[in-house]
Scaffold this active site. Structure first.
Site, mmCIF file in Angstrom:
data_model
loop_
_atom_site.group_PDB
_atom_site.id
_atom_site.type_symbol
_atom_site.label_atom_id
_atom_site.label_comp_id
_atom_site.label_asym_id
_atom_site.label_seq_id
_atom_site.Cartn_x
_atom_site.Cartn_y
_atom_site.Cartn_z
ATOM 1 N N ARG A 225 20.233 20.136 29.981
ATOM 2 C CA ARG A 225 18.958 19.741 30.560
ATOM 3 C C ARG A 225 18.160 18.979 29.513
ATOM 4 N NH1 ARG A 225 21.108 20.663 34.640
ATOM 5 N NH2 ARG A 225 20.427 21.970 36.419
ATOM 6 N N HIS A 273 22.181 11.558 34.601
ATOM 7 C CA HIS A 273 22.430 12.914 35.124
ATOM 8 C C HIS A 273 23.646 12.880 36.057
ATOM 9 C CE1 HIS A 273 20.314 16.991 35.854
ATOM 10 N NE2 HIS A 273 21.620 17.126 35.995
#
Length: 310
Positions: A225, A273
Site C-alpha cells: 500500500r 496498482h
C-alpha cells in the site's frame, strides 16, 4: 435475499457473471441499484464503496473485500458493528504478485535500468556480471503473498530474509521479527520488498530511518500500500544517491496526481496498482462459499481480525 456488488462499473458485470456461474440462484444487485435495503444479505465491495452506506442494510450478514487488503474497509466509519468481513486469499492474486515482485527484483539485479540508459545513449558497454547468491533480498511481511514471493526468489538462488511482527518459520527464509529485527534486516537488504498489510503500526514503516540503514546502492519495491512509504524520504534517498532505484505499484493518493515527482523520476519504475488484480472467475467460488457459510452459521474463511487490522 440478495448480494450487492460495488466496484468499478467496468468490472461489475464480470463479477456478476462469475458469481452466477458458481451459483445461478443468486440474486445479484449492482450498486447503486440496491433495491430494498432489507433484501441485502451480503456486500462484495472494493475501495470506492462508502462503509456508511452499508448501515442501511438491516439484514446484512457478510462483507467481502474484492482484494487481499482490507485497510480501505477499516477506515472510519468502518464496517457496521458486528458484521464479519472476509478478504480474498486467491491463488491468482498470489501468483500475480509473485510475478510482479520477481520481475522487479530481476529488473534491478540484472542492471536493466543501466542497460536501458545505455541503449538510449547508444552506448555499447558490458557491465560487471551480478552474482545472485550475493544479492540479499529482504521481504517485509510473510503472509500469503510474502511467503510465495520468497519461494520464487529462493528458487532462483537469492538469499531471502523475511520480517514479521512475531517469529514465523518459513522454510529456507531467515526470519527476523520485532523492532530490532526490522532494523537488522534493513541493514542487510540489497533489495527491500514491502508486502505488508497496512495497519496503524505499519503505516510509514519505510521511512528515512529505515532507508538509511540499507546498504548504499540498494533498491525498494512496494507492492503493498502507498501508506507504507514516506514519499519524501524515499525521494530524498533516491536523489541523494543512497538508493539506486525503486519499483512502486501503490501510492497515496491513487490515482497519483499528475504533478507528483514519481512520474518523471529517472530512478522510479511505476505501475498503476496493477501488480495483482482480482480475476472474478477465480475469486467467485471463495465468495460463494463464504456466503453459504454465513447463511448456515458455519465458520467463515479468511475472516478479518479487526484487532490486527487484516
Amino acid at each position: 435475499m440478495a448480494v450487492l456488488l460495488s466496484t468499478k462499473a467496468q468490472a461489475m458485470k464480470a463479477w456478476r457473471d462469475a458469481l452466477l456461474a458458481v451459483d445461478p440462484t443468486l440474486d445479484i444487485r449492482m450498486f447503486p441499484d440496491a433495491g430494498d435495503p432489507a433484501g441485502i444479505e451480503a456486500a462484495v465491495v472494493w475501495t470506492a464503496h462508502d462503509m456508511a452506506e452499508l448501515r442501511r442494510y438491516p439484514k446484512l450478514k457478510l462483507i467481502v473485500s474484492m482484494g487481499a487488503g482490507v485497510d480501505h474497509l477499516l477506515r472510519p466509519p468502518g464496517p457496521p458493528p458486528g458484521i464479519p468481513v472476509a478478504r480474498l486469499v486467491d491463488r491468482m492474486l498470489t501468483t500475480q504478485m509473485g510475478e510482479w515482485v520477481l520481475l522487479n527484483v530481476l529488473r534491478f539485479h540484472r542492471q536493466d535500468p543501466d542497460y536501458r540508459a545505455q541503449q538510449r545513449d547508444r552506448v555499447w558497454r558490458e557491465l560487471p556480471a551480478p552474482v545472485t547468491a550475493e544479492r540479499r533480498i529482504g521481504i517485509l511481511g510473510l503472509g500469503e503473498l510474502g511467503t510465495h514471493a520468497a519461494g520464487l526468489l529462493r528458487g532462483i538462488g537469492f538469499p531471502v530474509m523475511g520480517w514479521t511482527r512475531r517469529p514465523k518459520a518459513v522454510e529456507g527464509v531467515e526470519n527476523l521479527h520485532g523492532p530490532d529485527g526490522l532494523r537488522a534486516m534493513a541493514a542487510r537488504s540489497d533489495i527491500l520488498v514491502c508486502l505488508l498489510p497496512l495497519t496503524p503500526e505499519t503505516r510509514g514503516i519505510v521511512d528515512a530511518s529505515l532507508l538509511g540503514l540499507m546498504p548504499r546502492g540498494g533498491f525498494v519495491i512496494n507492492g503493498a500500500r502507498g501508506g507504507h512509504v514516506v514519499d519524501a524520504d524515499l525521494l530524498a534517498a533516491l536523489d541523494g544517491g543512497h538508493l539506486a532505484g525503486a519499483a512502486l505499484d501503490v501510492f497515496q493518493p491513487e490515482p497519483l496526481p499528475a504533478d507528483h515527482p514519481y512520474w518523471s523520476h529517472p530512478k522510479v519504475v511505476m505501475t498503476p496498482h496493477a501488480a495483482s488484480i482480482t480475476i472474478p472467475a477465480s475469486a467467485a467460488p471463495q465468495v460463494v462459499d463464504n456466503l453459504r457459510r454465513a447463511r448456515e452459521g458455519r465458520p467463515l474463511v479468511n475472516l478479518v481480525d479487526f484487532s490486527a487490522g487484516y
